[in-house]
Structure formats: C-alpha cells, structure tokens
Write an enzyme that holds these catalytic residues in place. Structure first.
Site, mmCIF file in Angstrom:
data_model
loop_
_atom_site.group_PDB
_atom_site.id
_atom_site.type_symbol
_atom_site.label_atom_id
_atom_site.label_comp_id
_atom_site.label_asym_id
_atom_site.label_seq_id
_atom_site.Cartn_x
_atom_site.Cartn_y
_atom_site.Cartn_z
ATOM 1 C CB SER A 263 -0.891 0.049 1.245
ATOM 2 O OG SER A 263 -1.687 -1.090 1.328
ATOM 3 C CB THR B 276 -0.968 5.897 0.626
ATOM 4 O OG1 THR B 276 -1.667 4.712 0.270
ATOM 5 C CG2 THR B 276 -1.550 7.060 -0.154
ATOM 6 N NE ARG C 261 -8.544 7.191 -4.876
ATOM 7 C CZ ARG C 261 -8.045 6.891 -3.683
ATOM 8 N NH1 ARG C 261 -6.741 6.719 -3.532
ATOM 9 N NH2 ARG C 261 -8.837 6.753 -2.639
ATOM 10 C CB THR D 148 -5.587 4.048 7.098
ATOM 11 O OG1 THR D 148 -5.298 3.094 6.074
ATOM 12 C CG2 THR D 148 -6.232 3.330 8.267
ATOM 13 N N GLY D 149 -7.812 3.894 4.931
ATOM 14 C CA GLY D 149 -9.042 3.302 4.421
ATOM 15 C C GLY D 149 -9.501 3.983 3.147
HETATM 16 C C1 SD4 Z 1 -6.368 6.089 -0.153
HETATM 17 N N1 SD4 Z 1 -6.493 6.145 2.241
HETATM 18 O O1 SD4 Z 1 -5.635 6.317 -1.103
HETATM 19 C C2 SD4 Z 1 -5.758 5.578 1.130
HETATM 20 C C3 SD4 Z 1 -5.760 4.087 1.110
HETATM 21 C C4 SD4 Z 1 -5.414 3.436 2.411
HETATM 22 O O2 SD4 Z 1 -4.720 1.624 3.558
HETATM 23 O O3 SD4 Z 1 -5.425 4.002 3.458
HETATM 24 N N2 SD4 Z 1 -5.108 2.183 2.409
HETATM 25 O O4 SD4 Z 1 -7.592 6.217 -0.210
#
Ligand code: SD4
Length: 334
Positions: A90, A210, A220, A243-244
């Site tokens: 990630s 990230t 994106r 995160t997420g």
């Molecule tokens: C995103 N928040 O690019 C990031 C992805 C992420 O663990 O946190 N993955 O949307």
C-alpha cells in the site's frame, strides 16, 4: 449495513461531550467523565501509526527521537520504512499500481508550526514523504503534483527507480483477468501509513504516505496527501490521521474534524468515534460491505484514540515508559 441507531448514539454522545466542555465553567456542573481509549495513557514522547506492521515504522521513529530528532524527523523516518518495504503493498516501493499498471504515490507532512508539504501522483520516487518535506521547507507552496513534483524531486537530488515489483506486477496482471473496477481498502489492501509523534519538547508532527487504493483509476488522488483529510496537526491541540477508503475521509475532512473536536473538549477517542460516526451517518447506507476507514488521534498530553468503521483496524504505539505495541482498535461495526 451500519446500525443507524448505534452511530446516532455515538454521535449524540460526542455532542454531549462537546457541550459539557462548554458548560464546564458552570460551578454546579460535575466534571464530565470523558471516554478514553482503554490503552491510552498520558505522556510523551509518543509515536503512533496506522496498522500493526508499522511497528517497524514506530521503532524507527522512536530511535530518531532517542537520537535527539524532532517529531518532524521522527514521522519522516517512520514513514520511510514502509515506503522502502517491497512487502508493503500500500506504500511506496512494492505498492499496488493503478488500473493501468502505474505506481502513483501520495504523501503529506506537517510540523509543529503549522507548515505543511504534500506531493500527489508522484511516480518513480521511493520516498515521497521526503519530497513532501522539501516542498514544505524549500518552496512557498504546500502541494506539488505529477510531473511537477517529479521535476522538483529530481532537482533536489532524488533518483528515479522502478517501484513496480514483480509480485505487485503479478497481482495486478491477475486482477486484469477479471478487470473489475472495484476499489476496496479493507481486507487485504491496507498498510498505508499515517504516523503522528510528540517529541520530548511536547511538539507534534504528522505524516501520511501511500500508493493509494489498489487498481484505482489512473490519476486518482486519495485522502492521504490532503492536509486535513489524511492527516492534520495543530500543535496547540493534537493531531490525527486516517486510513481506508480515502474518498470518505476527503468528503468529511476527517483529520481536521478530529483535531477541531479535540479543541472543543473531546478526548482523542471521542473525536475519532465522532468522525467515524459522521461518515456512517451520511454514507453508511450506501457503503459496500467491508468498507473501511480507520482514524488515529493524539492530544497535547499524549493521550491517544483509535476507531474505525468496521472491525479489523489496528495500529502501532510506542510511548514513554512503555514498549513498541501493536493494538486493535474498536469499531462501529463488528
Ligand atoms: C487512499 N487512504 O488512497 C488511502 C488508502 C489506504 O490503507 O489508506 N489504504 O484512499
């Protein structure tokens, strides 16, 4: 689907906590019992980072503090660990590519004085967090993107390298066989690092880096490089990171929200819960099963909070007087 009753209750509790903060000056009122994370204690230095594997990052950040580094040095050193790790899919080197096979990186950093730096859609540079720091320190700007960010990095001595590892390429090629555009950031695709630190002087800094959602559309950008979304620090109050699924964090400006809620009197735990509840309240009914957002927060005293939409979010914590821990966060939905 999320239990609407549960998140409304959480949101209401949050509001009460803010309200009691405001009326605490009335002498007849009893001091409110503020909800704390069971693992939270006061004290600094402290380093906290999203996701258990990032205990390696909190270790590096801690060493940096022990060697006399500032909170800013510590969060940069911590963020560089997963950036260089080919097994972290990630972040940085080894990160999953976008739908078209390009590894595109997002990062941001913020210091005790409210200075901020960010890079988005950066390709071929292993340590975007260090480029973000240079944007903060060497330019009058906050954010550089794409080719401009790359040009700036090269002008400042960074070298390009191929960040798409064989493993990441194979996984992408397998994904192409079905070619479903279905970004998820829960089950296997996490380890994006948001990291916050307080140094021995009590100063706070934060960083977030990230490769974004695996197989995202080319171009994106997520929440991670957006100051106030993926990460935010106010040295008077505290810091937060996320995160997420970045789109949900961006639409609610989650990290800024958490810091502002702490400013109004919430504990870090209450603020993380309220920011999570806000996402669920607004978007909960429309979210695919398993959609994840996780938040971390610290306040000026070194107390911390952690909370997520669904169970499974965890974090690394290294604090004065303790060891390097990995801990599970509570969630709105188990
Ligand atoms: C995103 N928040 O690019 C990031 C992805 C992420 O663990 O946190 N993955 O949307």
């Amino acid at each position: 689907m999320f239990n609407r009753r549960k998140f409304i209750t959480n949101a209401t509790l949050g509001t009460v906590a803010v309200g009691t903060g405001l009326i605490a000056c009335q002498p007849s009122e009893k001091a409110p019992v503020q909800k704390k994370n069971p693992n939270s204690k006061e004290g600094f230095p402290i380093v906290i980072a999203t996701w258990k594997p990032n205990t390696k990052a909190t270790e590096a950040a801690w060493q940096t503090l022990e060697n006399g580094g500032t909170a800013l040095d510590a969060v940069e050193a911590g963020a560089k660990v997963p950036e260089a790790d080919p097994n972290d899919t990630s972040v940085g080197y080894g990160g999953a590519p976008d739908r078209d096979g390009f590894v595109t990186l997002d990062a941001c950093i913020m210091d005790k004085d409210g200075n901020a730096g960010s890079v988005t859609f950066l390709q071929g540079i292993k340590h975007p967090i260090s480029v973000a720091r240079l944007v903060m320190e060497k330019t009058p700007h906050v954010m550089l993107s794409g080719d401009g960010a790359l040009q700036f990095a090269l002008e400042n001595g960074f070298q390009t390298e191929d960040l798409l590892t064989e493993n990441a390429k194979k996984a992408w090629e397998k994904w192409l066989e079905t070619n479903k555009y279905e970004p998820k950031a829960n089950i296997n695709q996490h380890d994006t690092i948001g990291i916050l630190a307080i140094d021995k002087n009590g100063d706070i800094a934060g960083a977030c880096t990230t490769s974004g959602m695996a197989y995202k559309l080319h171009g994106r950008i997520g929440d991670s490089p957006i100051i106030g979304a993926g990460m935010y620090v106010d040295n008077e109050v505290g810091g937060a990171c996320a995160t997420g699924v970045g789109e949900l964090v961006m639409k609610t400006l989650g990290s800024f929200l958490i810091v502002e809620l702490m400013r109004q009197g919430m504990t870090p735990q209450e603020a993380c819960e309220e920011a999570t509840a806000r996402i669920a309240k607004r978007y909960g009914d429309t979210l695919p099963e398993g959609t994840q957002v996780g938040y971390l927060a610290i306040n000026k005293k070194g107390e911390h909070g952690a909370f997520s939409l669904v169970k499974g979010f965890n974090y690394a914590l290294y604090q004065m007087g303790g060891e390097n821990l990995s801990l599970d966060a509570d969630a709105l939905k188990s």
